[in-house]
Design an enzyme around this catalytic site. Structure first.
Site, PDB file in Angstrom:
ATOM      1  N   ARG A 224       0.851  -1.189   0.000  1.00  0.00           N
ATOM      2  CA  ARG A 224       0.000   0.000   0.000  1.00  0.00           C
ATOM      3  C   ARG A 224       0.888   1.240   0.000  1.00  0.00           C
ATOM      4  O   ARG A 224       2.020   1.202   0.495  1.00  0.00           O
ATOM      5  CB  ARG A 224      -0.896   0.033   1.240  1.00  0.00           C
ATOM      6  CG  ARG A 224      -2.041  -0.971   1.211  1.00  0.00           C
ATOM      7  CD  ARG A 224      -3.123  -0.581   0.196  1.00  0.00           C
ATOM      8  NE  ARG A 224      -4.255  -1.486   0.184  1.00  0.00           N
ATOM      9  CZ  ARG A 224      -4.411  -2.491  -0.689  1.00  0.00           C
ATOM     10  NH1 ARG A 224      -3.489  -2.730  -1.607  1.00  0.00           N
ATOM     11  NH2 ARG A 224      -5.493  -3.234  -0.662  1.00  0.00           N
ATOM     12  N   HIS A 272      -2.016   0.607  -9.779  1.00  0.00           N
ATOM     13  CA  HIS A 272      -2.597  -0.418  -8.883  1.00  0.00           C
ATOM     14  C   HIS A 272      -3.173  -1.576  -9.723  1.00  0.00           C
ATOM     15  O   HIS A 272      -4.374  -1.876  -9.643  1.00  0.00           O
ATOM     16  CB  HIS A 272      -3.686   0.210  -7.998  1.00  0.00           C
ATOM     17  CG  HIS A 272      -3.980  -0.602  -6.764  1.00  0.00           C
ATOM     18  ND1 HIS A 272      -4.272  -0.053  -5.550  1.00  0.00           N
ATOM     19  CD2 HIS A 272      -4.022  -1.941  -6.572  1.00  0.00           C
ATOM     20  CE1 HIS A 272      -4.503  -1.003  -4.660  1.00  0.00           C
ATOM     21  NE2 HIS A 272      -4.356  -2.173  -5.266  1.00  0.00           N
TER      22      HIS A 272
HETATM   23  P1  NDP Z   1      -1.719 -11.841   4.315  1.00  0.00           P
HETATM   24  O1  NDP Z   1      -2.549 -11.311   5.431  1.00  0.00           O
HETATM   25  O2  NDP Z   1      -1.962 -13.229   3.868  1.00  0.00           O
HETATM   26  O3  NDP Z   1      -0.163 -11.722   4.693  1.00  0.00           O
HETATM   27  C1  NDP Z   1       0.382 -10.643   5.369  1.00  0.00           C
HETATM   28  C2  NDP Z   1       1.853 -10.910   5.653  1.00  0.00           C
HETATM   29  O4  NDP Z   1       2.425  -9.722   6.221  1.00  0.00           O
HETATM   30  C3  NDP Z   1       2.071 -12.036   6.673  1.00  0.00           C
HETATM   31  O5  NDP Z   1       3.218 -12.777   6.315  1.00  0.00           O
HETATM   32  C4  NDP Z   1       2.330 -11.281   7.968  1.00  0.00           C
HETATM   33  O6  NDP Z   1       3.173 -11.968   8.907  1.00  0.00           O
HETATM   34  C5  NDP Z   1       3.080 -10.079   7.440  1.00  0.00           C
HETATM   35  N1  NDP Z   1       3.015  -8.972   8.409  1.00  0.00           N
HETATM   36  C6  NDP Z   1       1.932  -8.328   8.888  1.00  0.00           C
HETATM   37  N2  NDP Z   1       2.285  -7.395   9.795  1.00  0.00           N
HETATM   38  C7  NDP Z   1       3.638  -7.455   9.884  1.00  0.00           C
HETATM   39  C8  NDP Z   1       4.602  -6.758  10.661  1.00  0.00           C
HETATM   40  N3  NDP Z   1       4.253  -5.804  11.548  1.00  0.00           N
HETATM   41  N4  NDP Z   1       5.912  -7.082  10.499  1.00  0.00           N
HETATM   42  C9  NDP Z   1       6.281  -8.058   9.621  1.00  0.00           C
HETATM   43  N5  NDP Z   1       5.414  -8.754   8.866  1.00  0.00           N
HETATM   44  C10 NDP Z   1       4.103  -8.457   8.993  1.00  0.00           C
HETATM   45  O7  NDP Z   1      -1.906 -10.815   3.100  1.00  0.00           O
HETATM   46  P2  NDP Z   1      -1.853 -11.102   1.526  1.00  0.00           P
HETATM   47  O8  NDP Z   1      -0.591 -11.813   1.215  1.00  0.00           O
HETATM   48  O9  NDP Z   1      -3.120 -11.696   1.060  1.00  0.00           O
HETATM   49  O10 NDP Z   1      -1.807  -9.590   0.964  1.00  0.00           O
HETATM   50  C11 NDP Z   1      -0.800  -8.690   1.355  1.00  0.00           C
HETATM   51  C12 NDP Z   1      -1.108  -7.298   0.884  1.00  0.00           C
HETATM   52  O11 NDP Z   1      -0.875  -7.173  -0.528  1.00  0.00           O
HETATM   53  C13 NDP Z   1      -2.562  -6.822   1.025  1.00  0.00           C
HETATM   54  O12 NDP Z   1      -2.858  -6.431   2.352  1.00  0.00           O
HETATM   55  C14 NDP Z   1      -2.604  -5.647   0.061  1.00  0.00           C
HETATM   56  O13 NDP Z   1      -2.197  -4.478   0.727  1.00  0.00           O
HETATM   57  C15 NDP Z   1      -1.560  -6.027  -1.003  1.00  0.00           C
HETATM   58  N6  NDP Z   1      -2.183  -6.339  -2.307  1.00  0.00           N
HETATM   59  C16 NDP Z   1      -1.872  -5.544  -3.386  1.00  0.00           C
HETATM   60  C17 NDP Z   1      -2.397  -5.805  -4.628  1.00  0.00           C
HETATM   61  C18 NDP Z   1      -2.015  -4.982  -5.796  1.00  0.00           C
HETATM   62  O14 NDP Z   1      -2.631  -5.124  -6.873  1.00  0.00           O
HETATM   63  N7  NDP Z   1      -1.022  -4.119  -5.699  1.00  0.00           N
HETATM   64  C19 NDP Z   1      -3.333  -6.907  -4.844  1.00  0.00           C
HETATM   65  C20 NDP Z   1      -3.574  -7.707  -3.657  1.00  0.00           C
HETATM   66  C21 NDP Z   1      -3.024  -7.409  -2.426  1.00  0.00           C
HETATM   67  P3  NDP Z   1       2.724 -13.355   9.584  1.00  0.00           P
HETATM   68  O15 NDP Z   1       2.837 -14.385   8.448  1.00  0.00           O
HETATM   69  O16 NDP Z   1       3.734 -13.580  10.622  1.00  0.00           O
HETATM   70  O17 NDP Z   1       1.322 -13.176  10.057  1.00  0.00           O
HETATM   71  C1  OXD Z   2      -6.230  -5.949  -3.158  1.00  0.00           C
HETATM   72  C2  OXD Z   2      -5.737  -4.935  -4.033  1.00  0.00           C
HETATM   73  O1  OXD Z   2      -6.041  -5.807  -1.958  1.00  0.00           O
HETATM   74  O2  OXD Z   2      -6.192  -4.874  -5.182  1.00  0.00           O
HETATM   75  O3  OXD Z   2      -6.804  -6.946  -3.630  1.00  0.00           O
HETATM   76  O4  OXD Z   2      -4.879  -4.149  -3.664  1.00  0.00           O
END
Ligand code: NDP
Ligand code: OXD
Length: 309
Positions: A224, A272
Protein backbone atom coordinates in the site's frame (compact mmCIF):
# COMPACT_ATOMS: atom_id res chain seq x y z
CA UNK A 1 -31.62 -11.25 2.29
CA UNK A 2 -29.35 -10.23 -0.60
CA UNK A 3 -25.71 -9.61 -1.38
CA UNK A 4 -25.42 -5.82 -1.40
CA UNK A 5 -22.52 -4.24 -3.30
CA UNK A 6 -21.01 -1.07 -1.85
CA UNK A 7 -18.51 -0.09 -4.52
CA UNK A 8 -18.23 2.04 -7.64
CA UNK A 9 -15.66 -0.13 -9.42
CA UNK A 10 -16.14 -0.07 -13.16
CA UNK A 11 -16.91 -3.77 -13.80
CA UNK A 12 -19.74 -4.13 -11.29
CA UNK A 13 -21.94 -5.95 -13.85
CA UNK A 14 -19.32 -8.71 -14.14
CA UNK A 15 -19.40 -9.25 -10.36
CA UNK A 16 -23.20 -9.51 -10.47
CA UNK A 17 -23.06 -11.94 -13.45
CA UNK A 18 -20.42 -14.11 -11.76
CA UNK A 19 -22.42 -14.34 -8.51
CA UNK A 20 -25.65 -15.11 -10.39
CA UNK A 21 -23.86 -17.80 -12.36
CA UNK A 22 -22.69 -19.36 -9.11
CA UNK A 23 -26.23 -19.31 -7.71
CA UNK A 24 -29.04 -18.06 -9.99
CA UNK A 25 -31.43 -17.79 -7.03
CA UNK A 26 -29.34 -15.23 -5.12
CA UNK A 27 -30.34 -11.56 -5.08
CA UNK A 28 -27.41 -9.25 -5.81
CA UNK A 29 -28.14 -5.56 -5.65
CA UNK A 30 -26.24 -2.28 -5.57
CA UNK A 31 -26.32 -0.04 -2.51
CA UNK A 32 -28.40 2.54 -4.39
CA UNK A 33 -31.25 0.04 -4.83
CA UNK A 34 -31.75 -0.46 -1.09
CA UNK A 35 -35.12 0.79 0.14
CA UNK A 36 -34.73 -0.12 3.83
CA UNK A 37 -31.24 0.06 5.42
CA UNK A 38 -32.11 -2.58 8.02
CA UNK A 39 -32.37 -5.09 5.15
CA UNK A 40 -28.57 -5.26 4.62
CA UNK A 41 -26.86 -8.18 6.39
CA UNK A 42 -24.10 -9.11 3.89
CA UNK A 43 -22.06 -6.37 2.18
CA UNK A 44 -19.49 -6.77 -0.57
CA UNK A 45 -17.32 -3.70 -0.62
CA UNK A 46 -14.24 -1.81 -1.81
CA UNK A 47 -13.13 1.61 -0.53
CA UNK A 48 -16.36 2.88 0.98
CA UNK A 49 -16.29 6.11 3.03
CA UNK A 50 -15.47 5.66 6.73
CA UNK A 51 -18.54 5.61 8.98
CA UNK A 52 -20.90 4.44 6.24
CA UNK A 53 -21.80 1.15 7.90
CA UNK A 54 -23.19 2.92 10.97
CA UNK A 55 -26.19 3.61 8.71
CA UNK A 56 -26.82 -0.14 8.20
CA UNK A 57 -27.55 -1.56 11.66
CA UNK A 58 -28.22 -5.19 10.58
CA UNK A 59 -24.88 -5.83 8.79
CA UNK A 60 -23.27 -9.05 10.06
CA UNK A 61 -20.54 -9.63 7.45
CA UNK A 62 -18.52 -7.30 5.24
CA UNK A 63 -16.49 -8.99 2.52
CA UNK A 64 -13.63 -7.05 0.92
CA UNK A 65 -13.64 -7.28 -2.88
CA UNK A 66 -9.85 -7.59 -2.70
CA UNK A 67 -7.14 -9.24 -0.62
CA UNK A 68 -6.40 -6.06 1.32
CA UNK A 69 -8.67 -4.94 4.16
CA UNK A 70 -7.00 -1.72 5.30
CA UNK A 71 -9.99 0.20 3.91
CA UNK A 72 -12.12 -1.67 6.47
CA UNK A 73 -9.95 -2.26 9.54
CA UNK A 74 -8.76 1.36 9.53
CA UNK A 75 -12.33 2.67 9.77
CA UNK A 76 -12.61 3.80 13.43
CA UNK A 77 -16.38 3.99 13.07
CA UNK A 78 -16.92 0.40 11.91
CA UNK A 79 -19.15 -1.34 14.51
CA UNK A 80 -17.16 -3.97 16.43
CA UNK A 81 -19.69 -6.78 16.04
CA UNK A 82 -19.28 -6.88 12.23
CA UNK A 83 -17.14 -9.73 10.83
CA UNK A 84 -14.67 -8.83 8.09
CA UNK A 85 -13.74 -11.42 5.47
CA UNK A 86 -11.50 -11.08 2.44
CA UNK A 87 -10.49 -12.64 -0.85
CA UNK A 88 -7.90 -15.42 -0.84
CA UNK A 89 -7.58 -16.64 -4.39
CA UNK A 90 -4.84 -18.67 -6.14
CA UNK A 91 -5.55 -16.87 -9.43
CA UNK A 92 -4.97 -13.52 -7.77
CA UNK A 93 -1.73 -14.74 -6.14
CA UNK A 94 -0.53 -16.07 -9.49
CA UNK A 95 -1.40 -12.75 -11.20
CA UNK A 96 0.68 -10.98 -8.55
CA UNK A 97 3.60 -13.33 -9.22
CA UNK A 98 3.42 -12.81 -12.98
CA UNK A 99 3.41 -9.02 -12.54
CA UNK A 100 6.34 -9.18 -10.12
CA UNK A 101 8.35 -11.40 -12.45
CA UNK A 102 7.70 -9.01 -15.36
CA UNK A 103 8.95 -6.04 -13.31
CA UNK A 104 12.06 -7.90 -12.13
CA UNK A 105 12.95 -9.19 -15.61
CA UNK A 106 12.46 -5.72 -17.08
CA UNK A 107 14.94 -4.43 -14.50
CA UNK A 108 17.48 -7.21 -15.13
CA UNK A 109 17.31 -6.95 -18.94
CA UNK A 110 16.76 -3.14 -18.98
CA UNK A 111 13.91 -3.22 -21.49
CA UNK A 112 12.61 0.23 -20.53
CA UNK A 113 16.14 1.62 -20.98
CA UNK A 114 16.47 0.09 -24.47
CA UNK A 115 13.02 1.34 -25.39
CA UNK A 116 14.12 4.86 -24.45
CA UNK A 117 17.26 4.39 -26.59
CA UNK A 118 15.14 3.19 -29.50
CA UNK A 119 13.18 6.45 -29.40
CA UNK A 120 16.49 8.32 -29.81
CA UNK A 121 17.89 5.78 -32.35
CA UNK A 122 20.75 4.90 -30.00
CA UNK A 123 22.44 1.51 -30.61
CA UNK A 124 24.33 0.85 -27.38
CA UNK A 125 24.82 -2.47 -25.62
CA UNK A 126 24.99 -2.78 -21.87
CA UNK A 127 25.99 -5.70 -19.63
CA UNK A 128 22.95 -7.32 -18.00
CA UNK A 129 22.52 -9.34 -14.81
CA UNK A 130 21.23 -12.89 -14.56
CA UNK A 131 18.54 -14.39 -12.33
CA UNK A 132 21.24 -16.28 -10.41
CA UNK A 133 23.00 -12.96 -9.60
CA UNK A 134 20.05 -11.48 -7.74
CA UNK A 135 18.89 -11.62 -4.10
CA UNK A 136 15.23 -10.88 -3.68
CA UNK A 137 13.67 -9.90 -0.35
CA UNK A 138 9.92 -10.36 0.07
CA UNK A 139 8.47 -8.31 2.96
CA UNK A 140 5.29 -10.02 4.08
CA UNK A 141 5.15 -13.73 3.31
CA UNK A 142 1.42 -14.22 3.74
CA UNK A 143 -0.85 -15.75 1.11
CA UNK A 144 0.49 -13.64 -1.77
CA UNK A 145 4.05 -12.99 -0.56
CA UNK A 146 4.63 -16.68 0.13
CA UNK A 147 3.39 -17.63 -3.35
CA UNK A 148 5.65 -15.03 -4.97
CA UNK A 149 8.68 -15.96 -2.84
CA UNK A 150 8.19 -19.67 -3.60
CA UNK A 151 7.81 -19.11 -7.36
CA UNK A 152 10.81 -16.75 -7.51
CA UNK A 153 12.87 -19.33 -5.61
CA UNK A 154 11.80 -22.00 -8.14
CA UNK A 155 12.76 -19.64 -10.97
CA UNK A 156 16.32 -19.51 -9.65
CA UNK A 157 16.55 -16.28 -7.64
CA UNK A 158 18.10 -16.23 -4.16
CA UNK A 159 15.02 -15.42 -2.05
CA UNK A 160 14.52 -14.32 1.54
CA UNK A 161 11.19 -13.60 3.15
CA UNK A 162 10.42 -11.51 6.22
CA UNK A 163 7.24 -11.60 8.26
CA UNK A 164 5.91 -10.90 11.76
CA UNK A 165 6.04 -14.47 13.05
CA UNK A 166 8.31 -17.43 12.31
CA UNK A 167 5.58 -19.46 10.52
CA UNK A 168 5.99 -22.95 9.06
CA UNK A 169 8.71 -24.32 6.83
CA UNK A 170 9.23 -22.72 3.41
CA UNK A 171 11.66 -23.46 0.55
CA UNK A 172 13.32 -20.01 0.78
CA UNK A 173 15.30 -18.34 3.54
CA UNK A 174 12.91 -16.98 6.16
CA UNK A 175 13.41 -14.22 8.75
CA UNK A 176 10.93 -12.60 11.05
CA UNK A 177 10.33 -9.84 13.55
CA UNK A 178 11.94 -6.43 14.07
CA UNK A 179 15.28 -7.89 15.25
CA UNK A 180 15.91 -9.69 11.95
CA UNK A 181 14.77 -6.83 9.71
CA UNK A 182 18.23 -5.29 9.21
CA UNK A 183 19.75 -8.67 8.33
CA UNK A 184 16.98 -9.23 5.82
CA UNK A 185 17.43 -5.80 4.22
CA UNK A 186 21.25 -5.93 4.11
CA UNK A 187 21.09 -9.01 1.88
CA UNK A 188 18.44 -7.79 -0.57
CA UNK A 189 19.06 -6.42 -4.10
CA UNK A 190 15.38 -6.15 -4.98
CA UNK A 191 12.91 -5.48 -2.16
CA UNK A 192 9.27 -6.39 -2.74
CA UNK A 193 6.75 -5.06 -0.23
CA UNK A 194 3.69 -7.28 0.20
CA UNK A 195 2.71 -6.26 3.70
CA UNK A 196 -0.79 -5.30 4.76
CA UNK A 197 -1.14 -1.69 5.88
CA UNK A 198 -1.48 -1.64 9.68
CA UNK A 199 -0.29 0.76 12.40
CA UNK A 200 2.85 -1.45 12.71
CA UNK A 201 3.72 -1.36 8.98
CA UNK A 202 2.72 2.23 8.14
CA UNK A 203 5.85 4.07 6.91
CA UNK A 204 8.05 0.94 7.08
CA UNK A 205 9.66 1.85 3.73
CA UNK A 206 11.39 4.80 5.34
CA UNK A 207 14.87 6.30 5.09
CA UNK A 208 16.37 4.13 7.83
CA UNK A 209 15.15 0.86 6.36
CA UNK A 210 15.75 1.76 2.72
CA UNK A 211 19.28 2.95 3.59
CA UNK A 212 20.00 -0.51 5.02
CA UNK A 213 19.54 -2.01 1.54
CA UNK A 214 22.81 -2.37 -0.40
CA UNK A 215 23.84 0.49 -2.69
CA UNK A 216 22.09 0.19 -6.08
CA UNK A 217 19.04 -1.74 -4.82
CA UNK A 218 15.58 -1.56 -6.36
CA UNK A 219 12.24 -1.21 -4.54
CA UNK A 220 8.99 -2.77 -5.74
CA UNK A 221 6.01 -1.60 -3.67
CA UNK A 222 2.89 -3.70 -4.22
CA UNK A 223 1.54 -3.41 -0.65
CA UNK A 224 0.00 0.00 0.00
CA UNK A 225 1.11 3.59 -0.56
CA UNK A 226 1.08 4.15 3.21
CA UNK A 227 4.06 1.81 3.60
CA UNK A 228 6.31 4.24 1.78
CA UNK A 229 7.62 7.60 3.00
CA UNK A 230 7.52 9.33 -0.38
CA UNK A 231 10.11 12.05 0.39
CA UNK A 232 12.60 9.50 1.77
CA UNK A 233 12.41 7.48 -1.43
CA UNK A 234 13.05 10.54 -3.61
CA UNK A 235 16.08 11.54 -1.51
CA UNK A 236 17.57 8.04 -1.66
CA UNK A 237 17.08 7.90 -5.44
CA UNK A 238 18.58 11.37 -5.92
CA UNK A 239 21.63 10.43 -3.83
CA UNK A 240 21.94 7.21 -5.94
CA UNK A 241 21.70 4.97 -2.90
CA UNK A 242 18.73 3.29 -4.58
CA UNK A 243 18.84 2.63 -8.33
CA UNK A 244 15.09 2.82 -8.84
CA UNK A 245 11.60 1.93 -7.73
CA UNK A 246 8.55 0.32 -9.28
CA UNK A 247 5.45 1.59 -7.52
CA UNK A 248 1.98 0.13 -8.01
CA UNK A 249 0.25 1.64 -4.94
CA UNK A 250 0.14 5.19 -3.59
CA UNK A 251 -0.98 7.15 -0.55
CA UNK A 252 -3.54 8.86 -2.78
CA UNK A 253 -4.99 6.97 -5.76
CA UNK A 254 -5.19 7.98 -8.53
CA UNK A 255 -1.75 9.55 -7.98
CA UNK A 256 -2.29 13.35 -8.12
CA UNK A 257 -1.03 14.98 -11.34
CA UNK A 258 1.41 17.23 -9.46
CA UNK A 259 3.06 14.39 -7.49
CA UNK A 260 6.86 14.32 -8.03
CA UNK A 261 6.81 10.53 -8.63
CA UNK A 262 5.27 11.06 -12.09
CA UNK A 263 8.32 12.76 -13.54
CA UNK A 264 11.10 11.09 -11.56
CA UNK A 265 13.44 9.34 -14.03
CA UNK A 266 14.11 6.40 -11.65
CA UNK A 267 10.49 5.64 -10.78
CA UNK A 268 8.21 3.35 -12.77
CA UNK A 269 4.52 3.83 -12.03
CA UNK A 270 1.68 1.39 -12.60
CA UNK A 271 -1.96 2.18 -11.64
CA UNK A 272 -2.60 -0.42 -8.88
CA UNK A 273 -2.71 -3.17 -11.46
CA UNK A 274 -0.40 -5.87 -10.08
CA UNK A 275 -3.59 -7.90 -9.91
CA UNK A 276 -7.29 -7.37 -10.43
CA UNK A 277 -9.64 -9.78 -8.66
CA UNK A 278 -11.37 -12.02 -11.21
CA UNK A 279 -15.10 -12.03 -10.34
CA UNK A 280 -15.60 -15.57 -11.73
CA UNK A 281 -12.67 -16.93 -9.77
CA UNK A 282 -13.77 -15.36 -6.46
CA UNK A 283 -17.57 -15.80 -6.73
CA UNK A 284 -17.61 -19.28 -5.05
CA UNK A 285 -15.96 -18.00 -1.85
CA UNK A 286 -18.29 -14.97 -1.72
CA UNK A 287 -21.32 -17.28 -2.05
CA UNK A 288 -19.85 -19.57 0.61
CA UNK A 289 -19.55 -16.71 3.11
CA UNK A 290 -23.00 -15.43 2.17
CA UNK A 291 -24.56 -18.84 2.90
CA UNK A 292 -22.60 -19.14 6.15
CA UNK A 293 -23.84 -15.71 7.21
CA UNK A 294 -27.44 -16.75 6.46
CA UNK A 295 -27.01 -19.92 8.56
CA UNK A 296 -24.94 -18.28 11.32
CA UNK A 297 -22.05 -20.66 10.64
CA UNK A 298 -18.31 -19.79 11.03
CA UNK A 299 -16.99 -17.80 8.05
CA UNK A 300 -13.94 -18.46 5.84
CA UNK A 301 -11.01 -16.10 5.12
CA UNK A 302 -11.75 -14.15 8.28
CA UNK A 303 -9.69 -11.07 9.15
CA UNK A 304 -8.37 -10.62 12.66
CA UNK A 305 -9.58 -7.10 13.36
CA UNK A 306 -7.23 -6.61 16.34
CA UNK A 307 -4.15 -7.69 14.34
CA UNK A 308 -5.32 -5.57 11.39
CA UNK A 309 -4.96 -8.19 8.65
P1 NDP B 1 -1.72 -11.84 4.31
O1 NDP B 1 -2.55 -11.31 5.43
O2 NDP B 1 -1.96 -13.23 3.87
O3 NDP B 1 -0.16 -11.72 4.69
C1 NDP B 1 0.38 -10.64 5.37
C2 NDP B 1 1.85 -10.91 5.65
O4 NDP B 1 2.42 -9.72 6.22
C3 NDP B 1 2.07 -12.04 6.67
O5 NDP B 1 3.22 -12.78 6.32
C4 NDP B 1 2.33 -11.28 7.97
O6 NDP B 1 3.17 -11.97 8.91
C5 NDP B 1 3.08 -10.08 7.44
N1 NDP B 1 3.02 -8.97 8.41
C6 NDP B 1 1.93 -8.33 8.89
N2 NDP B 1 2.29 -7.39 9.80
C7 NDP B 1 3.64 -7.45 9.88
C8 NDP B 1 4.60 -6.76 10.66
N3 NDP B 1 4.25 -5.80 11.55
N4 NDP B 1 5.91 -7.08 10.50
C9 NDP B 1 6.28 -8.06 9.62
N5 NDP B 1 5.41 -8.75 8.87
C10 NDP B 1 4.10 -8.46 8.99
O7 NDP B 1 -1.91 -10.82 3.10
P2 NDP B 1 -1.85 -11.10 1.53
O8 NDP B 1 -0.59 -11.81 1.21
O9 NDP B 1 -3.12 -11.70 1.06
O10 NDP B 1 -1.81 -9.59 0.96
C11 NDP B 1 -0.80 -8.69 1.36
C12 NDP B 1 -1.11 -7.30 0.88
O11 NDP B 1 -0.87 -7.17 -0.53
C13 NDP B 1 -2.56 -6.82 1.02
O12 NDP B 1 -2.86 -6.43 2.35
C14 NDP B 1 -2.60 -5.65 0.06
O13 NDP B 1 -2.20 -4.48 0.73
C15 NDP B 1 -1.56 -6.03 -1.00
N6 NDP B 1 -2.18 -6.34 -2.31
C16 NDP B 1 -1.87 -5.54 -3.39
C17 NDP B 1 -2.40 -5.81 -4.63
C18 NDP B 1 -2.02 -4.98 -5.80
O14 NDP B 1 -2.63 -5.12 -6.87
N7 NDP B 1 -1.02 -4.12 -5.70
C19 NDP B 1 -3.33 -6.91 -4.84
C20 NDP B 1 -3.57 -7.71 -3.66
C21 NDP B 1 -3.02 -7.41 -2.43
P3 NDP B 1 2.72 -13.36 9.58
O15 NDP B 1 2.84 -14.38 8.45
O16 NDP B 1 3.73 -13.58 10.62
O17 NDP B 1 1.32 -13.18 10.06
C1 OXD C 1 -6.23 -5.95 -3.16
C2 OXD C 1 -5.74 -4.93 -4.03
O1 OXD C 1 -6.04 -5.81 -1.96
O2 OXD C 1 -6.19 -4.87 -5.18
O3 OXD C 1 -6.80 -6.95 -3.63
O4 OXD C 1 -4.88 -4.15 -3.66
Amino acid sequence: MAIVIFSDIENIDQWIDALKKEDPSVDVIHREEIKDNTFVEFALTWNYPHGLFREYPSVKTIMSMGAGVDHLVNDPLLPENINIVRIIDPTLSQDMFEFTLAVIMNRLRMLTHFHENQRQKIWKRKRYRRISDISIGVMGTGVIGNHIATQLHKTGFRVSGWSRTRGGSVPYNKLHGPFQLDDFLRNTDILICLLPLTPATEGILNRKNLETLPHGSWLINLGRGGHLVDGDLIELLDSNHLAGASLDVFREEPLPADHPFWSHPDINITPHIASLPDPWSVAPQIMENYRRTLDNRPLINVVDRKRGY
